[in-house]
Design a protein around this motif. Structure first.
Motif, PDB file in Angstrom:
ATOM      1  N   UNK A  42       3.645   4.842  -7.900  1.00 32.85           N
ATOM      2  CA  UNK A  42       4.842   4.822  -8.748  1.00 32.85           C
ATOM      3  C   UNK A  42       5.601   3.645  -8.054  1.00 32.85           C
ATOM      4  N   UNK A  43       5.824   3.435  -6.730  1.00 33.43           N
ATOM      5  CA  UNK A  43       6.679   2.425  -6.295  1.00 33.43           C
ATOM      6  C   UNK A  43       6.116   1.051  -6.805  1.00 33.43           C
ATOM      7  N   UNK A  54       4.582   0.415  -9.453  1.00 33.78           N
ATOM      8  CA  UNK A  54       4.783   0.201 -11.004  1.00 33.78           C
ATOM      9  C   UNK A  54       6.176  -0.177 -11.294  1.00 33.78           C
ATOM     10  N   UNK A  55       7.124   0.559 -10.213  1.00 32.43           N
ATOM     11  CA  UNK A  55       8.519   0.316 -10.396  1.00 32.43           C
ATOM     12  C   UNK A  55       8.962  -1.314 -10.026  1.00 32.43           C
ATOM     13  N   UNK A  56       8.378  -1.631  -8.925  1.00 26.36           N
ATOM     14  CA  UNK A  56       8.457  -3.033  -8.445  1.00 26.36           C
ATOM     15  C   UNK A  56       8.061  -3.905  -9.396  1.00 26.36           C
ATOM     16  N   UNK A  57       6.922  -3.822 -10.254  1.00 26.34           N
ATOM     17  CA  UNK A  57       6.345  -4.579 -11.226  1.00 26.34           C
ATOM     18  C   UNK A  57       7.274  -4.678 -12.264  1.00 26.34           C
ATOM     19  N   UNK A  58       7.707  -3.736 -12.723  1.00 28.07           N
ATOM     20  CA  UNK A  58       8.554  -3.566 -13.924  1.00 28.07           C
ATOM     21  C   UNK A  58       9.884  -4.346 -13.686  1.00 28.07           C
ATOM     22  N   UNK A  59      10.595  -3.975 -12.460  1.00 24.45           N
ATOM     23  CA  UNK A  59      11.746  -4.684 -12.041  1.00 24.45           C
ATOM     24  C   UNK A  59      11.427  -6.372 -11.889  1.00 24.45           C
ATOM     25  N   UNK A  60      10.182  -6.709 -11.505  1.00 22.77           N
ATOM     26  CA  UNK A  60       9.994  -7.980 -11.195  1.00 22.77           C
ATOM     27  C   UNK A  60       9.925  -8.876 -12.642  1.00 22.77           C
ATOM     28  N   UNK A  80      -4.323  -2.616  -8.889  1.00 27.67           N
ATOM     29  CA  UNK A  80      -3.624  -1.703  -8.036  1.00 27.67           C
ATOM     30  C   UNK A  80      -3.165  -2.409  -6.661  1.00 27.67           C
ATOM     31  N   UNK A  81      -3.181  -3.571  -6.857  1.00 24.22           N
ATOM     32  CA  UNK A  81      -2.938  -4.349  -5.638  1.00 24.22           C
ATOM     33  C   UNK A  81      -1.792  -5.272  -5.571  1.00 24.22           C
ATOM     34  N   UNK A  82      -0.998  -5.366  -6.720  1.00 19.08           N
ATOM     35  CA  UNK A  82       0.246  -6.281  -7.006  1.00 19.08           C
ATOM     36  C   UNK A  82       1.092  -5.960  -5.514  1.00 19.08           C
ATOM     37  N   UNK A  83       1.503  -4.779  -5.084  1.00 13.95           N
ATOM     38  CA  UNK A  83       2.550  -4.598  -4.201  1.00 13.95           C
ATOM     39  C   UNK A  83       2.035  -5.098  -2.757  1.00 13.95           C
ATOM     40  N   UNK A  84       0.510  -4.883  -2.744  1.00 16.71           N
ATOM     41  CA  UNK A  84      -0.103  -5.248  -1.439  1.00 16.71           C
ATOM     42  C   UNK A  84       0.115  -6.878  -1.410  1.00 16.71           C
ATOM     43  N   UNK A  85      -0.412  -7.150  -2.312  1.00 15.32           N
ATOM     44  CA  UNK A  85      -0.197  -8.920  -2.385  1.00 15.32           C
ATOM     45  C   UNK A  85       1.028  -9.481  -2.318  1.00 15.32           C
ATOM     46  N   UNK A  86       2.108  -8.893  -2.905  1.00 14.38           N
ATOM     47  CA  UNK A  86       3.491  -9.128  -2.741  1.00 14.38           C
ATOM     48  C   UNK A  86       4.065  -9.207  -1.232  1.00 14.38           C
ATOM     49  N   UNK A  87       3.525  -8.008  -0.628  1.00 16.23           N
ATOM     50  CA  UNK A  87       3.834  -7.978   0.732  1.00 16.23           C
ATOM     51  C   UNK A  87       3.254  -8.798   1.787  1.00 16.23           C
ATOM     52  N   UNK A  88       2.060  -9.235   1.243  1.00 21.29           N
ATOM     53  CA  UNK A  88       1.281 -10.312   2.236  1.00 21.29           C
ATOM     54  C   UNK A  88       1.804 -11.500   1.699  1.00 21.29           C
ATOM     55  N   UNK A  89       2.254 -11.922   0.610  1.00 19.65           N
ATOM     56  CA  UNK A  89       2.762 -13.097   0.213  1.00 19.65           C
ATOM     57  C   UNK A  89       4.319 -13.262   0.976  1.00 19.65           C
TER      58      UNK A  89
END
Length: 237
Positions: free
Chosen positions: A107-108, A110-116, A154-163
């Motif tokens: 959920x977090x 998905x929300x992050x991606x939608x907002x982005x 399912x890794x966009x949040x993880x990649x974004x944090x690493x970036x």
């Protein structure tokens, strides 16, 4: 020595990561084939984008810091950029993902991606007359939508944090390319074609451009890595 500046930036960006790729606890060298396949495919798209923007004067390169070898109007060093930078980023992501649990809950993320996506589309629309801003934010919004909702990664949040963790290195490397510490920039930008907001000497668009580059490199790396991993298991068995 000035003509080696951009080449040395590429070299020092990648060399430490390359050496540690062979470490017995990391073994990233086992996936060099997957990385190269991914980076060449993604790089081809970005090279076309790069060559087009160079041709129409969105940006250009300072020959003082280049070897003088060009392909399709782009310096050799710029082509190497699309291998060296993804290698350093992918290696860092691979290591952090291997040794730390960085996964986001669905959920977090998905929300992050939608907002982005919404934010990127708004910026693209607002600055639609600035071609670098418009294309960068629009294509990134499309990439996020495709990756998350069509390809179901399912890794966009993880990649974004690493970036985000890679930002200090990004600011250093891209800072030099855009003129930090130099008499003049290696890469120059047409002020009429981007927002004009800079972090030090770096256009904000560069961070989004790099983010999209890494997203697709990681997607294809994961794609090509699966058959390699399966074959390694068979050999070890």
């Amino acid at each position: 020595m000035q003509q080696y500046t951009y080449l040395l930036i590429n070299f020092f960006t990648v060399i430490i990561c390359f050496i540690f790729s062979f470490h017995h606890k990391i073994k990233f060298n086992r996936y060099f084939g997957a990385f190269l396949s991914a980076s060449l495919i993604v790089g081809a798209v970005f090279v076309i984008w790069d060559a087009w923007f160079t041709k129409i004067g969105v940006w250009w390169f300072n020959d003082r810091y280049l070897l003088g070898i060009r392909f399709a109007g782009l310096p050799l060093e710029e082509l190497l950029f699309f291998i060296c930078i993804p290698f350093a980023c992918l290696f860092t992501y691979f290591c952090l993902d291997k040794f730390f649990k960085l996964d986001w809950k669905p959920l977090p993320e998905k929300i992050f991606v939608i907002i982005s996506i919404i934010l990127a589309l708004c910026i693209a629309f607002w600055f639609r007359e600035k071609i670098y801003t418009f294309i960068t934010f629009l294509s990134t919004a499309c990439s996020l939508f495709i990756l998350k909702f069509l390809l179901k990664v399912r890794w966009i949040g993880k990649v974004s944090f690493v970036y985000l963790l890679l930002m200090p290195g990004f600011l250093m490397v891209n800072g030099i390319l855009t003129g930090t510490g130099l008499e003049s920039p290696i890469v120059n930008y047409n002020p009429d074609e981007f927002m004009g907001i800079r972090m030090l000497t770096i256009p904000v668009e560069d961070t989004v451009y790099g983010y999209e580059l890494i997203l697709w490199n990681i997607f294809l790396f994961q794609w090509f890595k699966k058959p390699e991993s399966a074959s390694m298991v068979e050999v070890e068995a």
